[in-house]
Every structure is written in C-alpha cells, then in structure tokens.
Design an enzyme around this catalytic site. Sequence first.
Site, mmCIF file in Angstrom:
data_model
loop_
_atom_site.group_PDB
_atom_site.id
_atom_site.type_symbol
_atom_site.label_atom_id
_atom_site.label_comp_id
_atom_site.label_asym_id
_atom_site.label_seq_id
_atom_site.Cartn_x
_atom_site.Cartn_y
_atom_site.Cartn_z
ATOM 1 N N ARG A 5 25.592 4.724 24.224
ATOM 2 C CA ARG A 5 24.519 3.763 24.509
ATOM 3 C C ARG A 5 23.309 4.037 23.611
ATOM 4 N NH1 ARG A 5 22.320 2.198 30.498
ATOM 5 N NH2 ARG A 5 20.240 1.521 29.928
ATOM 6 N N TYR A 6 22.923 5.295 23.546
ATOM 7 C CA TYR A 6 21.767 5.670 22.729
ATOM 8 C C TYR A 6 22.104 5.577 21.231
ATOM 9 C CZ TYR A 6 18.991 7.469 26.681
ATOM 10 O OH TYR A 6 18.249 7.612 27.830
ATOM 11 N N ARG A 15 26.542 -3.688 24.428
ATOM 12 C CA ARG A 15 25.724 -3.338 23.256
ATOM 13 C C ARG A 15 26.658 -3.101 22.073
ATOM 14 N NH1 ARG A 15 21.222 0.854 24.497
ATOM 15 N NH2 ARG A 15 20.049 -1.010 25.047
ATOM 16 N N ARG A 54 24.954 14.709 11.550
ATOM 17 C CA ARG A 54 24.630 16.149 11.469
ATOM 18 C C ARG A 54 25.820 16.933 11.987
ATOM 19 N NH1 ARG A 54 19.165 19.268 13.586
ATOM 20 N NH2 ARG A 54 19.773 18.480 15.637
ATOM 21 N N GLU A 104 15.355 25.271 7.781
ATOM 22 C CA GLU A 104 14.934 25.655 9.130
ATOM 23 C C GLU A 104 15.253 27.107 9.466
ATOM 24 O OE1 GLU A 104 16.794 23.077 12.021
ATOM 25 O OE2 GLU A 104 18.797 23.471 11.271
ATOM 26 N N LEU A 160 11.249 23.510 14.335
ATOM 27 C CA LEU A 160 11.545 24.092 15.651
ATOM 28 C C LEU A 160 12.511 25.273 15.489
ATOM 29 C CD1 LEU A 160 11.592 20.696 17.510
ATOM 30 C CD2 LEU A 160 9.912 22.513 17.789
ATOM 31 N N ASP A 161 13.666 25.023 14.881
ATOM 32 C CA ASP A 161 14.533 26.172 14.593
ATOM 33 C C ASP A 161 13.816 27.210 13.753
ATOM 34 O OD1 ASP A 161 17.233 26.407 15.570
ATOM 35 O OD2 ASP A 161 17.534 24.394 14.767
ATOM 36 N N ASP A 173 15.704 20.630 23.117
ATOM 37 C CA ASP A 173 17.070 20.726 22.606
ATOM 38 C C ASP A 173 17.342 22.200 22.338
ATOM 39 O OD1 ASP A 173 15.831 21.306 20.196
ATOM 40 O OD2 ASP A 173 17.117 19.991 19.027
HETATM 41 C C1 LIG Z 1 14.958 20.221 16.788
HETATM 42 C C2 LIG Z 1 15.909 19.118 16.686
HETATM 43 O O1 LIG Z 1 17.029 19.316 16.323
HETATM 44 S S1 LIG Z 1 15.372 17.580 17.158
HETATM 45 C C3 LIG Z 1 16.813 16.605 17.131
HETATM 46 C C4 LIG Z 1 17.434 16.527 18.452
HETATM 47 N N1 LIG Z 1 16.680 15.688 19.304
HETATM 48 C C5 LIG Z 1 17.046 14.416 19.524
HETATM 49 O O2 LIG Z 1 18.061 13.977 19.016
HETATM 50 C C6 LIG Z 1 16.132 13.599 20.384
HETATM 51 C C7 LIG Z 1 16.838 12.353 20.817
HETATM 52 N N2 LIG Z 1 16.111 11.751 21.920
HETATM 53 C C8 LIG Z 1 16.636 11.726 23.155
HETATM 54 O O3 LIG Z 1 17.741 12.197 23.384
HETATM 55 C C9 LIG Z 1 15.824 11.054 24.203
HETATM 56 O O4 LIG Z 1 14.821 10.260 23.641
HETATM 57 C C10 LIG Z 1 15.165 12.040 25.216
HETATM 58 C C11 LIG Z 1 16.216 12.890 25.887
HETATM 59 C C12 LIG Z 1 14.160 12.923 24.501
HETATM 60 C C13 LIG Z 1 14.440 11.187 26.273
HETATM 61 O O5 LIG Z 1 15.427 10.384 26.863
HETATM 62 P P1 LIG Z 1 15.113 9.435 28.108
HETATM 63 O O6 LIG Z 1 14.292 10.194 29.100
HETATM 64 O O7 LIG Z 1 16.387 8.809 28.563
HETATM 65 O O8 LIG Z 1 14.230 8.336 27.407
HETATM 66 P P2 LIG Z 1 13.507 7.122 28.054
HETATM 67 O O9 LIG Z 1 13.890 6.939 29.499
HETATM 68 O O10 LIG Z 1 12.072 7.247 27.719
HETATM 69 O O11 LIG Z 1 14.140 5.905 27.203
HETATM 70 C C14 LIG Z 1 15.440 5.519 27.375
HETATM 71 C C15 LIG Z 1 15.678 4.324 26.471
HETATM 72 O O12 LIG Z 1 15.341 4.653 25.138
HETATM 73 C C16 LIG Z 1 16.492 4.689 24.340
HETATM 74 N N3 LIG Z 1 16.433 5.944 23.562
HETATM 75 C C17 LIG Z 1 15.758 7.075 23.863
HETATM 76 N N4 LIG Z 1 15.949 7.965 22.887
HETATM 77 C C18 LIG Z 1 16.753 7.377 21.984
HETATM 78 C C19 LIG Z 1 17.260 7.796 20.743
HETATM 79 N N5 LIG Z 1 17.006 8.998 20.254
HETATM 80 N N6 LIG Z 1 18.022 6.923 20.062
HETATM 81 C C20 LIG Z 1 18.288 5.700 20.540
HETATM 82 N N7 LIG Z 1 17.831 5.257 21.705
HETATM 83 C C21 LIG Z 1 17.067 6.103 22.409
HETATM 84 C C22 LIG Z 1 17.669 4.666 25.259
HETATM 85 O O13 LIG Z 1 18.794 4.019 24.687
HETATM 86 C C23 LIG Z 1 17.137 3.934 26.450
HETATM 87 O O14 LIG Z 1 17.183 2.543 26.213
HETATM 88 P P3 LIG Z 1 18.332 1.637 26.887
HETATM 89 O O15 LIG Z 1 18.100 1.722 28.358
HETATM 90 O O16 LIG Z 1 18.092 0.291 26.318
HETATM 91 O O17 LIG Z 1 19.640 2.205 26.473
HETATM 92 O O1 LIG Z 2 16.466 20.535 13.679
HETATM 93 C C1 LIG Z 2 15.278 20.494 13.708
HETATM 94 C C2 LIG Z 2 14.442 21.599 14.063
HETATM 95 O O2 LIG Z 2 13.218 21.443 14.079
HETATM 96 O O3 LIG Z 2 15.014 22.654 14.329
HETATM 97 MG MG LIG Z 3 17.177 22.518 13.993
#
Ligand SMILES: CC(=O)SCCNC(=O)CCNC(=O)[C@H](O)C(C)(C)COP(=O)(O)OP(=O)(O)OC[C@H]1O[C@@H](n2cnc3c(N)ncnc32)[C@H](O)[C@@H]1OP(=O)(O)O
Ligand SMILES: O=CC(=O)O
Ligand SMILES: [Mg+2]
Length: 715
Positions: A124-125, A301, A328, A420, A447-448, A620
């Site tokens: 979904r996301y 979707r 990734r 990182e 972050l890492d 994360d």
């Molecule tokens: C250090 C690193 O490595 S950073 C890289 C790793 N981090 C990530 O990938 C962050 C990705 N983001 C997420 O997983 C989420 O945004 C979270 C967990 C932080 C928050 O999630 P939630 O609490 O569910 O978000 P929230 O309720 O505010 O929003 C949900 C809506 O936004 C969408 N959404 C939220 N994040 C994303 C995203 N990253 N990509 C696509 N859609 C997203 C959802 O699809 C949902 O919409 P829908 O109901 O139409 O499907």
């Molecule tokens: O992958 C990203 C980070 O900040 O770590």
């Molecule tokens: Mg990282």
Amino acid sequence: MGRLEYAGLRVERALADFINERALPGSGIAPERFWDGLSRLVHEFGPRNRALLDKRDDLQTAIDAWHIERRGQRFNATDYQEFLREIGYLVPEGAPFSIDTANTDPEFASIAGPQLVVPITNARYALNAANARWGSLYDALYGTDAMGDLPKGKGYDAERGARVIAWGRNFLDTAAPLAKGSWADAGALSVKDGALVPALKDASKFAGHDGAADTPSDIFLRNNNLMIRIVLNASTPVGGQDKIRISDIVIESAVSAIMDCEDSVACVDGEDKALAYSNWLGLMDGTLSEEVSKGGKTFTRKLADDVEFTAPDGSRTSVKGRALMLVRNVGHLMTTPAVLDRDGNQAYEGLIDAMVTMLCAKRDLDRSSGPRNSVKGSIYVVKPKMHGPEEVAFASQIFDFVEDVLGLPRHTVKLGIMDEERRTSANLKECIRAARDRVAFINTGFLDRTGDEMHTSMEAGAILAKDEMRGQPWISAYEDRNVDIGLACGLSGKAQIGKGMWAIPDRMQAMLAQKIDHPQAGANTAWVPSPTAATLHATHYHKVDVFARQAQIAAENRPNRLNDLLTIPLAGGRNYNDSEVMHDVQNNCQGILGYVVRWIDQGIGCSKVPNIEDVGLMEDRATLRISAQSLANWLHHSIVSEQQVMDTMRQMAQVVDRQNADDPLYQPMAPGFDGVAFQAACDLVFQGRQQPSGYTEPVLHARRLQKKAEMAQSA
Ligand SMILES: CC(=O)SCCNC(=O)CCNC(=O)[C@H](O)C(C)(C)COP(=O)(O)OP(=O)(O)OC[C@H]1O[C@@H](n2cnc3c(N)ncnc32)[C@H](O)[C@@H]1OP(=O)(O)O
Ligand SMILES: O=CC(=O)O
Ligand SMILES: [Mg+2]
C-alpha cells in the site's frame, strides 16, 4: 517449512516458489542459469564477504586497544590519524578523477528534488510512494502543521482554505512569477499562441496545458526542471470559490523513491524475503496493486500512468507519473536462513538481494510498452553500510557478476553509495573511485553514521547525548566533505549528492523551515519519510537552483576537514546532572522499546514512535542503533548503572504498552517483562558493545525468528 535444492543451494520453499513461479517466467533467464549463477555467487563471493567482515573486526579491535592503552592521557589527534593510517583504516588518496557513470536518468542528472523512502514489504505504501511523483500542495498544506497549526475538526474550514490558497499563490509568485502583478490578483487563465495568458515573467516556464486553450483544465509550468500543475475546475468546492477556478496546485514531489529492503523492513526468512521481492517485481513489471480501505471506501491502488498534456507548440507530450524507483539492498553484514550453501551455512543476504532484485528489475528494461522506470535502461541499487573502498569495490564486483548471469550490459546497475559508516566518510574519494563506472549517488545517511561514530570510539570515553551530536565538528565536516568530494569527483550533472532523512514526520512547519538547508548545501536530493513531506520539501527546490549552488560550492574550493571529521564527540567536560542523564536514558529506552516491540511481535520495520515529549519520531534500525549504542556507551563509562537502565526499561515498557493500548494485535510487555520483544530490547543495550559495528540486525533477526517460531507453535 520445507527447502528445495538447486545447484547445491538449499532454498526455503517460499522463496524458491517465488523465484521459480513469478520471477523467472518471462524474464528471459532459464532457471538452470539463474540457480547455477546464484550458487556460484554464494560460493565464490561468500568467503570474500566473510574476509571483509573479519577486517572490520580487526580494525575495531585495534582501535579499541589504542584507546584503552591511552586512557587518562590527553588525546593526540596527530598520533590518532597516524595510527589510523598504519592499520589501514585510512587509505592513501589517489589522483583527482571524475566518475564515468553513463546512462543515468534525468532524475539523477538534471532534476533536483526530494527522495522518498518506503518499506518495500508494505505494498500500500510502496504504491503510494511510486505515485508520489505528483502531490497536492493544497492537501499537504491543509492537512499538516505546515502553516503553523493543524486542522481543527472535520469538514472544510474556509478560513484555513483561504490561507492555503494564499500560500499557493505566493508559491507561484516565487516559482513562476507573472510579468505583471501577483498570482493573487491574476485574471482567468488561458493559452494563446503557445503562451500563457496572463504572461509569465519568463515565458519559457510555461510547459503546456490540457483541455481547451481558452478554458484549460490544467496549466503546466516548469521551474528549476520541476513541474507544477495548476488544476482548474470550478465544479469542486475549492475551484468553485476561486475567482480563476484553481482547485489545486499539484507539484512534482518525490522525484525518486527508494524501495527499501533494508532498515525499514523486518525480513528474517524466506517468506519475508519473498514478500519484499514480489512487491519489487510488481513495481518493475507495473502489475503491483493493492486493495485499500480508507474513509469508509475501498479501492484498488495501482501504479500511476504518465501525465499527458499539450506542449506550447501544440503537440501532445507527457511526463512521468511515477517516481524513479531505486531498490535498497541490505549491506554486507547479514546472512539469511532463506538460502543455505552446500555446507549448510546461511548465505550472505546481500548476495541474494543483488541477484533477485536485479532479476526483478530486468523486467523494466525488457518492457516494450507502458511507462518505464528507467528511460535510460539502468537499474538503481542502493547499497548501505559499506565500510571503505574495498567494500564498495566488492559491491561493484557482485554487480558485474550478476550482470553477466542475467546477460545485462556492463554497468547497467547503478550504485547508490550510502556514506553512513565512518570508514567510508573518511575515505570517500577512494570509495567513489572504487565504483567510478556505476556510482549514481552518494548520500549522507547521518543516522547510521551517528551510530557508527558512537561504536567506533566506544573505548575512547563517554560520548555526548544523542541529541547533542548535531552541532559537533565531525558531523558538519561529514556533511560538507560529502558534497565537496562528490563535486570534485564530477557527480554534478550525472549523479545525486543526497542528504538524510527528516525523521519527524508530523512536524512539517519545522521541516519547511529547516530542510531548505539541504539544497542550499548543494544536495540535489534529500530524504523524506512520506509523500506529503515530499510535496512540501519540493517547494525548496523551486527556491534554490541546486546545480548553480553546486557550481558555486565547487568554486569555493573549501578545505578538506579530515581533522574535524575524526574529532570524537566525547562528553569531556560536559558533566550531565542526574536529571539530564535520566531524561536521556528514558528517552532512549522508550524509543528502543516502542520500535522493537512492533518489529519483533508484528514484523513492522519502520514505525512512528512518540518520544518522551510525545512527538512522533520515525524509528528504523538506524535510529535504534543510535539509541542502543548511546546507552551502551553510558553504561560502559558508568554514566548510568545497569540497575538504572533495567529499571527504566521496565518503566518505559509500561508507557509503551499504554501508547499501544488501541492496537488489537499488541501484546503488552508489562508486568512480566519476559517476552521476546522486551528481551530483544535489553540485548540491544546490554550487549550493544559486542554487536558488530553496533548494528541491531543480529539481535533483531534472532529474536524475530524466535518469536515467529513461538507463534507457529501456538497456532
Ligand atoms: C535511516 C533510514 O534508513 S531512513 C529510511 C527508512 N525510513 C523510511 O523508509 C520511512 C518511511 N516512512 C514510513 O514508513 C511512515 O511514514 C512512518 C512509519 C514513519 C509513519 O507511518 P504512519 O504513521 O502510517 O503515517 P501516517 O498515518 O501519518 O500516514 C499514512 C499515509 O501516508 C502514506 N505514507 C506514509 N509514509 C509513506 C511512505 N514512506 N511512502 C508512501 N506512502 C507513505 C501511507 O500510504 C498512508 O496513506 P494511505 O492511507 O493513502 O495509504
Ligand atoms: O540510511 C540512512 C541513515 O541515515 O542511516
Ligand atoms: Mg542507514
């Protein structure tokens, strides 16, 4: 869970079935060729992978010993650097060079804009992320705190709407000003002789329209290579009340999106890996879809189509409707039970990722119809957590090997190097050289990087609290050097120089104020956690011409701040009082528990977890690494006692239980504190010093497998 045997590999059935039944048919690759290739990859590259990890351990052991021998003495930076050179942590820097990467897509070469990251296991996301190439500016402003306050109650608030509209007009004044006056006072929009009426100050910013020329349904503008779509529709409530019918301003937002198989997912076995790969396959062949229930409605979707419109010369044209997708892979560290080698040992997960994600991505290259991910015939793989040039070279050689097995031209795979780990930052130029034919991005994963900073210097003394790291010399040197070295190696115009994640997903006003620093620092992309954040961050790239900024920075010839980079963020004279210590310990324990309990019990790899001030933070594995290493360091240097940390863990487990009380799938940690998740959180902290590079994966994977086994038994 059964296993099937192929070319000496024993593969978990779920993964084998996915590969045989979904990934291979139609790929043009015979099953024997694939399995034989994978077997050779595992058996030939596995021992080399092990040797690289052994080298990491040897270097860390030497660094630990150096600090222990000098305890109580004044730190000597010159001696330290000399020592790092002697042991091969710092490698000699070669002659200047420019990268030779060919065939990068415009999203890398000429369009600067946000990069969205999404857990690949959440279809979904993931679909939402791919479609986040375009986002409604009106929705992003109305639905968040971007303008300073949150919407109150349900239903349309006209006063708030008016503020959104004013913001939007102001944005247009900055991005594509009119020849005369403000967009706020503009009259009806139309197209005459290939130009917008009223006229733009820079007529070339008019990119086209849709609908009739005298009453268009959409006007397309282009600024700094990013598109803006003004939607004109009087039949919507917003458009109906707007004097020139503007119902929305939809802007190019997530120019690229990273489909993450690494730190935002919890993939510990063949079943999990098959889910990750199958979503990636669906994104690459365009078939991924998901039933979404939202606001009482259910819909399917799917991936968005290209956006079509009429160009100024009257021809029909189109632009992409999807973000350019990267995948990734995991780093070099972990092995996976999904595949066992001929001796029954787990295979390195990064090798399996390389082979399968590239096999899936080949679909995009082979397509003859429908929107393609890469119009240049490239595959984009982000490789995280590499330590130094040898490890980058190793990644590149893995890709050479897989390209040969899959019959892909050399350097089809473009490599994103996450800068990182400290050894990569310190040797960044040589890391880039090691992949000079395929590097497509360098990115400061701060972050890492912060976690590695803490772990590398664990024996040097007590370190600063995690929230105080941001202002330290090492981190500003890290960020600046990354840009300087990227520019010196010719990345501008070919590849991305990226900056890190905005990890406070609900604080959009703060993001709007702060994240403009990324394009200003010369980064042609920066990470955002959500599509909404992508839309808001995109407005920064309308204000800053990043490529011009890169040219300015390159001309400044800034000094190489290696000394600053190697300055250890020790607490030194910063004596924390009891309440500061306890505040920090509580915050770390809460973040760790809030994230880990969902990871272990529900397999959720990325969560929004409230911190102690109740601000939701994106957590994360990288943020977990920081919190765990921070506590491990303070324990080791007696800033806090084991008893204090254990008491706080128990106290915070109750807080986390309360925060999750509405989740029907949630299993409380209190009052027993004996569940697998609570134990995992404790392992991460109390055994944090012993974890390789302070990584959290070994503990998380082992404990999640234990939990899965428990759940299977009780099912
Ligand atoms: C250090 C690193 O490595 S950073 C890289 C790793 N981090 C990530 O990938 C962050 C990705 N983001 C997420 O997983 C989420 O945004 C979270 C967990 C932080 C928050 O999630 P939630 O609490 O569910 O978000 P929230 O309720 O505010 O929003 C949900 C809506 O936004 C969408 N959404 C939220 N994040 C994303 C995203 N990253 N990509 C696509 N859609 C997203 C959802 O699809 C949902 O919409 P829908 O109901 O139409 O499907
Ligand atoms: O992958 C990203 C980070 O900040 O770590
Ligand atoms: Mg990282």
